[in-house]
Scaffold this motif. Structure first.
Motif, PDB file in Angstrom:
ATOM      1  N   VAL A 160      65.135  19.498  47.909  1.00 57.46           N
ATOM      2  CA  VAL A 160      65.334  18.162  47.314  1.00 57.46           C
ATOM      3  C   VAL A 160      64.311  17.937  46.202  1.00 57.46           C
ATOM      4  O   VAL A 160      64.642  17.432  45.120  1.00 57.46           O
ATOM      5  CB  VAL A 160      65.234  17.061  48.403  1.00 57.46           C
ATOM      6  N   MET A 161      63.053  18.366  46.428  1.00 52.03           N
ATOM      7  CA  MET A 161      62.011  18.209  45.399  1.00 52.03           C
ATOM      8  C   MET A 161      62.364  19.025  44.161  1.00 52.03           C
ATOM      9  O   MET A 161      62.214  18.568  43.033  1.00 52.03           O
ATOM     10  CB  MET A 161      60.669  18.680  45.954  1.00 52.03           C
ATOM     11  N   ARG A 162      62.807  20.250  44.377  1.00 48.10           N
ATOM     12  CA  ARG A 162      63.144  21.143  43.247  1.00 48.10           C
ATOM     13  C   ARG A 162      64.292  20.588  42.415  1.00 48.10           C
ATOM     14  O   ARG A 162      64.289  20.684  41.193  1.00 48.10           O
ATOM     15  CB  ARG A 162      63.562  22.521  43.778  1.00 48.10           C
ATOM     16  N   LEU A 163      65.295  20.028  43.108  1.00 43.76           N
ATOM     17  CA  LEU A 163      66.512  19.600  42.409  1.00 43.76           C
ATOM     18  C   LEU A 163      66.348  18.257  41.699  1.00 43.76           C
ATOM     19  O   LEU A 163      67.120  17.932  40.811  1.00 43.76           O
ATOM     20  CB  LEU A 163      67.676  19.520  43.410  1.00 43.76           C
ATOM     21  N   GLY A 164      65.370  17.477  42.119  1.00 38.60           N
ATOM     22  CA  GLY A 164      65.128  16.175  41.478  1.00 38.60           C
ATOM     23  C   GLY A 164      66.320  15.246  41.611  1.00 38.60           C
ATOM     24  O   GLY A 164      66.827  15.025  42.712  1.00 38.60           O
ATOM     25  N   ALA A 165      66.816  14.760  40.466  1.00 41.43           N
ATOM     26  CA  ALA A 165      67.904  13.771  40.492  1.00 41.43           C
ATOM     27  C   ALA A 165      69.233  14.394  40.928  1.00 41.43           C
ATOM     28  O   ALA A 165      70.174  13.668  41.257  1.00 41.43           O
ATOM     29  CB  ALA A 165      68.060  13.151  39.111  1.00 41.43           C
ATOM     30  N   ASP A 166      69.308  15.732  40.902  1.00 45.50           N
ATOM     31  CA  ASP A 166      70.562  16.414  41.219  1.00 45.50           C
ATOM     32  C   ASP A 166      70.617  16.855  42.689  1.00 45.50           C
ATOM     33  O   ASP A 166      71.364  17.762  43.041  1.00 45.50           O
ATOM     34  CB  ASP A 166      70.689  17.638  40.304  1.00 45.50           C
TER      35      ASP A 166
END
Lengths: 182, 112
Positions: B18-24
């Motif tokens: 979730v952190m890596r993907l950010g808004a996506d």
């Protein structure tokens, strides 16, 4: 392009009303990507695999949220209980007839069970408020019918058991669809 | 830290995705990110069960988007780390680093 219909129905039947929307949307999106990259058969295989492997987890989530408890309670009260009561009644009837106790039941008794399941499941289906709930009711009524047959005192012939288990979801969905069309 | 608040291994992986993907960050992308980086064949059900649990713990917050055609007319549920979630992720990283400190890899007797 749409994912396999049976897998879609299974997903909607097992996932909670809250989760079904997002899970189905995510799977649909990835299914389209896979179909474009590897072809439809590979996409369909992947979709079915994901649904089958996720079914138990999604059902667990539905139980934890309390949503499935209502469906199970409805199916037990409306389908399993009448079937079990009928089984007791037929056992009592047979016990009252000399030399009949313990014998295989006549087809008429099994037909009565089948009609009872159809009517009860139809009543359940008519009360469903959405397609998602109707699919859940259908699945729960089939499971309830199977449990009641397994629990019943008399050994049910395989054909009759199959008919009863199939008739529960079919009549439930048929009445729901008929009500929607009206 | 009270019992039950520590992050499980898969929960940690999901939070990192979730952190890596950010808004996506939504179910499908989280699943793909974990599969691509760890090689695990993760199911969408397992990802959603974990995301739901993390939301209940207050480590993630969720928001809904509008339905789109490529999702079969269905809405998307995106996730983002909360302040508590960020703290938990940092704590899990510290714990892991502390446990790894001084160990030599590959471990003796293990596959090389």
């Amino acid at each position: 392009m749409k994912p396999p219909a049976l897998a879609r129905f299974l997903l909607l039947a097992v996932a909670g009303e809250h989760q079904a929307e997002f899970v189905a949307g995510d799977l649909h999106e990835e299914f389209l990507l896979l179909c474009a990259a590897r072809g439809r058969p590979a996409g369909s295989r992947w979709y079915v695999g994901q649904v089958l492997r996720s079914a138990a987890t999604l059902l667990g989530m539905r139980f934890r949220s309390g949503e499935a408890a209502h469906l199970v309670a409805a199916a037990v009260l409306a389908v399993a209980m009448p079937l079990l009561l009928l089984d007791r009644l037929w056992r009592f009837v047979y016990s009252q007839i000399p030399l009949k106790d313990g014998l295989e039941r006549a087809p008429g008794f099994w037909a009565a069970n089948l009609i009872c399941v159809c009517v009860c499941a139809a009543v359940c289906g008519s009360l469903a408020s959405s397609v998602h709930r109707a699919l859940g009711v259908a699945l729960a009524s089939a499971a309830a019918a199977a449990c009641a047959l397994w629990w019943g005192a008399a050994a049910t012939p395989t054909v009759i058991a199959g008919l009863v288990i199939a008739a529960a979801p079919v009549s439930s969905l048929a009445v729901f669809a008929w009500r929607r069309l009206r | 830290m009270p019992k039950g608040e520590a992050l499980g291994e898969f929960e940690y992986l999901v939070m990192l995705a979730v952190m890596r993907l950010g808004a996506d960050a939504y179910g499908m992308r989280v699943r793909q990110e974990i599969a691509a980086r760890t090689g695990r064949d993760v199911t969408i059900g397992a990802v959603y069960a974990t995301l739901e649990r993390l939301v209940e713990k207050g480590l993630l917050s969720a928001s809904l988007s509008e339905p789109t055609a490529e999702r079969g007319g269905r809405a998307k549920r995106s996730f983002v780390l909360t302040g508590v979630g960020m703290e938990a992720a940092n704590r899990a990283r510290r714990d892991l680093e502390s446990m790894l400190d001084g160990l030599e890899f590959p471990l003796p007797g293990g596959p090389r």
